[in-house]
Design a protein around this motif. Structure first.
Motif, PDB file in Angstrom:
ATOM      1  N   UNK A 273      15.136  30.040  73.991  1.00 61.40           N
ATOM      2  CA  UNK A 273      14.487  30.159  72.687  1.00 61.40           C
ATOM      3  C   UNK A 273      14.457  28.812  71.971  1.00 61.40           C
ATOM      4  N   UNK A 274      15.536  28.024  72.145  1.00 62.84           N
ATOM      5  CA  UNK A 274      15.551  26.690  71.537  1.00 62.84           C
ATOM      6  C   UNK A 274      14.419  25.851  72.119  1.00 62.84           C
ATOM      7  N   UNK A 275      14.174  26.019  73.422  1.00 62.11           N
ATOM      8  CA  UNK A 275      13.091  25.265  74.069  1.00 62.11           C
ATOM      9  C   UNK A 275      11.730  25.713  73.511  1.00 62.11           C
ATOM     10  N   UNK A 276      11.591  27.020  73.205  1.00 60.54           N
ATOM     11  CA  UNK A 276      10.336  27.502  72.600  1.00 60.54           C
ATOM     12  C   UNK A 276      10.094  26.783  71.272  1.00 60.54           C
ATOM     13  N   UNK A 277      11.130  26.721  70.436  1.00 60.65           N
ATOM     14  CA  UNK A 277      10.974  26.078  69.117  1.00 60.65           C
ATOM     15  C   UNK A 277      10.629  24.591  69.303  1.00 60.65           C
ATOM     16  N   UNK A 278      11.320  23.967  70.244  1.00 65.35           N
ATOM     17  CA  UNK A 278      11.076  22.542  70.517  1.00 65.35           C
ATOM     18  C   UNK A 278       9.613  22.322  70.925  1.00 65.35           C
ATOM     19  N   UNK A 279       9.107  23.164  71.833  1.00 67.65           N
ATOM     20  CA  UNK A 279       7.718  23.023  72.308  1.00 67.65           C
ATOM     21  C   UNK A 279       6.716  23.292  71.183  1.00 67.65           C
ATOM     22  N   UNK A 280       7.061  24.222  70.285  1.00 62.54           N
ATOM     23  CA  UNK A 280       6.156  24.501  69.154  1.00 62.54           C
ATOM     24  C   UNK A 280       6.004  23.235  68.304  1.00 62.54           C
ATOM     25  N   UNK A 281       7.145  22.630  67.960  1.00 63.85           N
ATOM     26  CA  UNK A 281       7.099  21.421  67.125  1.00 63.85           C
ATOM     27  C   UNK A 281       6.362  20.294  67.864  1.00 63.85           C
ATOM     28  N   UNK A 282       6.612  20.179  69.157  1.00 65.03           N
ATOM     29  CA  UNK A 282       5.939  19.150  69.960  1.00 65.03           C
ATOM     30  C   UNK A 282       4.407  19.329  69.881  1.00 65.03           C
ATOM     31  N   UNK A 283       3.944  20.564  70.027  1.00 64.32           N
ATOM     32  CA  UNK A 283       2.499  20.825  70.001  1.00 64.32           C
ATOM     33  C   UNK A 283       1.939  20.580  68.593  1.00 64.32           C
ATOM     34  N   UNK A 284       2.696  20.983  67.555  1.00 58.49           N
ATOM     35  CA  UNK A 284       2.211  20.764  66.185  1.00 58.49           C
ATOM     36  C   UNK A 284       2.062  19.268  65.911  1.00 58.49           C
ATOM     37  N   UNK A 285       3.061  18.481  66.350  1.00 55.89           N
ATOM     38  CA  UNK A 285       2.978  17.025  66.135  1.00 55.89           C
ATOM     39  C   UNK A 285       1.787  16.450  66.916  1.00 55.89           C
ATOM     40  N   UNK A 286       1.631  16.890  68.165  1.00 56.06           N
ATOM     41  CA  UNK A 286       0.497  16.403  68.969  1.00 56.06           C
ATOM     42  C   UNK A 286      -0.818  16.678  68.270  1.00 56.06           C
ATOM     43  N   UNK A 287      -0.976  17.900  67.746  1.00 55.94           N
ATOM     44  CA  UNK A 287      -2.215  18.254  67.055  1.00 55.94           C
ATOM     45  C   UNK A 287      -2.420  17.416  65.802  1.00 55.94           C
ATOM     46  N   UNK A 288      -1.328  17.217  65.029  1.00 55.75           N
ATOM     47  CA  UNK A 288      -1.447  16.431  63.787  1.00 55.75           C
ATOM     48  C   UNK A 288      -1.939  15.025  64.084  1.00 55.75           C
ATOM     49  N   UNK A 289      -1.422  14.458  65.176  1.00 56.48           N
ATOM     50  CA  UNK A 289      -1.780  13.072  65.490  1.00 56.48           C
ATOM     51  C   UNK A 289      -3.152  13.014  66.166  1.00 56.48           C
ATOM     52  N   UNK A 290      -3.349  13.885  67.153  1.00 55.11           N
ATOM     53  CA  UNK A 290      -4.574  13.837  67.959  1.00 55.11           C
ATOM     54  C   UNK A 290      -5.811  14.268  67.153  1.00 55.11           C
ATOM     55  N   UNK A 291      -5.680  15.370  66.410  1.00 57.02           N
ATOM     56  CA  UNK A 291      -6.866  15.881  65.704  1.00 57.02           C
ATOM     57  C   UNK A 291      -6.886  15.452  64.237  1.00 57.02           C
ATOM     58  N   UNK A 292      -5.717  15.450  63.598  1.00 58.10           N
ATOM     59  CA  UNK A 292      -5.684  15.173  62.155  1.00 58.10           C
ATOM     60  C   UNK A 292      -5.538  13.697  61.833  1.00 58.10           C
ATOM     61  N   UNK A 293      -5.169  12.887  62.824  1.00 55.94           N
ATOM     62  CA  UNK A 293      -4.855  11.460  62.607  1.00 55.94           C
ATOM     63  C   UNK A 293      -3.881  11.299  61.443  1.00 55.94           C
TER      64      UNK A 293
END
Ligand SMILES: Nc1ncnc2c1ncn2[C@@H]1O[C@H](COP(=O)(O)OP(=O)(O)OP(=O)(O)O)[C@@H](O)[C@H]1O
Ligand SMILES: [Mg+2]
Length: 241
Positions: A150-170
């Motif tokens: 479950x900790x890995x799930x939370x970690x991956x969620x944050x990883x994807x959110x950061x990726x989206x913020x940088x990749x799409x939102x700049x």
């Protein structure tokens, strides 16, 4: 009068049952979609690992095998033996380094050894050191009630959110905050370009579907708010017992 009343109750009850059945159908459909997304993500992950193993490990070990075979050639002088041995050592070291990287991607060692807070801190530090974005992270939780999956799930969620913020939102600034004990909440916000949620809902990418699947496994809930030019905020919570 009695019959009319009876008929009225009969039909309104029927209507309620129909509505409930429709709701259940919707829930089932949603779960089916989540499962499908999870399977897709799993397949993608498998393909990526297979590619990494093939390109980064197998190809190097093939050359190691060729070089080792060369060592059996008769009449090699000392310089040639040294050159071939050096080649082998360097290739084996590269293969080792790559296998460490692949293992790190699968399960960050810091997460296993020191838990979610340390892993998230390290992740934010990695992004901060790129100097293109500031990621602020604070946590008032110890995540003791969460097993490592479950900790890995939370970690991956944050990883994807950061990726989206940088990749799409700049985005240039990201704020992440965790609080709560048995029920943990997280607020995640970026100052990026934002997007039209309604438009995205119909063509969600794998990333957001994957987040939803992980939230489902965490038995939690998630809401995202965003508007063009206003950044993006995601709020999610999950049980931590
Ligand atoms: N923080 C964000 N800022 C701006 N746009 C975003 C943000 N997060 C998501 N989006 C929009 O939502 C879409 C869907 O995101 P999602 O992560 O599901 O897919 P993706 O990032 O395009 O692809 P994938 O994650 O599968 O590689 C993105 O293409 C983007 O348009
Ligand atoms: Mg994405």
């Amino acid at each position: 009068m009695g019959t009319i009343l009876l008929l009225f109750f009969y039909f309104s009850k029927k209507k309620v049952i129909k509505k409930e059945l429709e709701k259940k159908d919707m829930e089932l459909l949603h779960q089916k979609e989540l499962l499908q997304a999870t399977l897709l993500v799993q397949e993608e992950e498998r393909m990526r690992i297979a590619r990494d193993l093939h390109d980064d490990i197998s190809s190097k070990l093939n050359v190691v095998a060729l070089n080792s075979h060369l060592l059996t050639t008769e009449g090699l002088n000392n310089d040639e033996v040294t050159e071939i041995t050096n080649n082998i050592t360097s290739l084996v070291n590269k293969a080792l380094e790559n296998s460490r990287k692949i293992a790190h991607d699968l399960l960050p060692p810091v997460l296993e050894k020191f838990g979610l807070n340390a892993a998230l801190e390290e992740l934010c530090l990695e992004y901060n050191s790129s100097k293109t974005v500031t990621v602020e992270f604070e946590s008032k939780c110890n995540f003791k009630g969460l097993d490592s999956t479950k900790q890995l799930h939370v970690f991956r969620i944050i990883q994807e959110l950061i990726n989206n913020s940088i990749r799409h939102g700049h985005a240039t600034n990201i704020q992440i905050s965790f609080w709560g004990d048995d029920l943990v909440a997280c607020t995640y916000s970026d100052n990026g370009k934002g997007f039209d949620i309604k438009n995205v809902k119909t063509k969600k990418g794998l990333g957001m579907q994957n987040i939803e699947s992980r939230i489902f496994f965490l038995d939690g809930s998630i809401t995202t708010t965003s508007a063009i030019g206003k950044g993006t905020t995601t709020l999610f919570n999950f049980k931590c017992v």
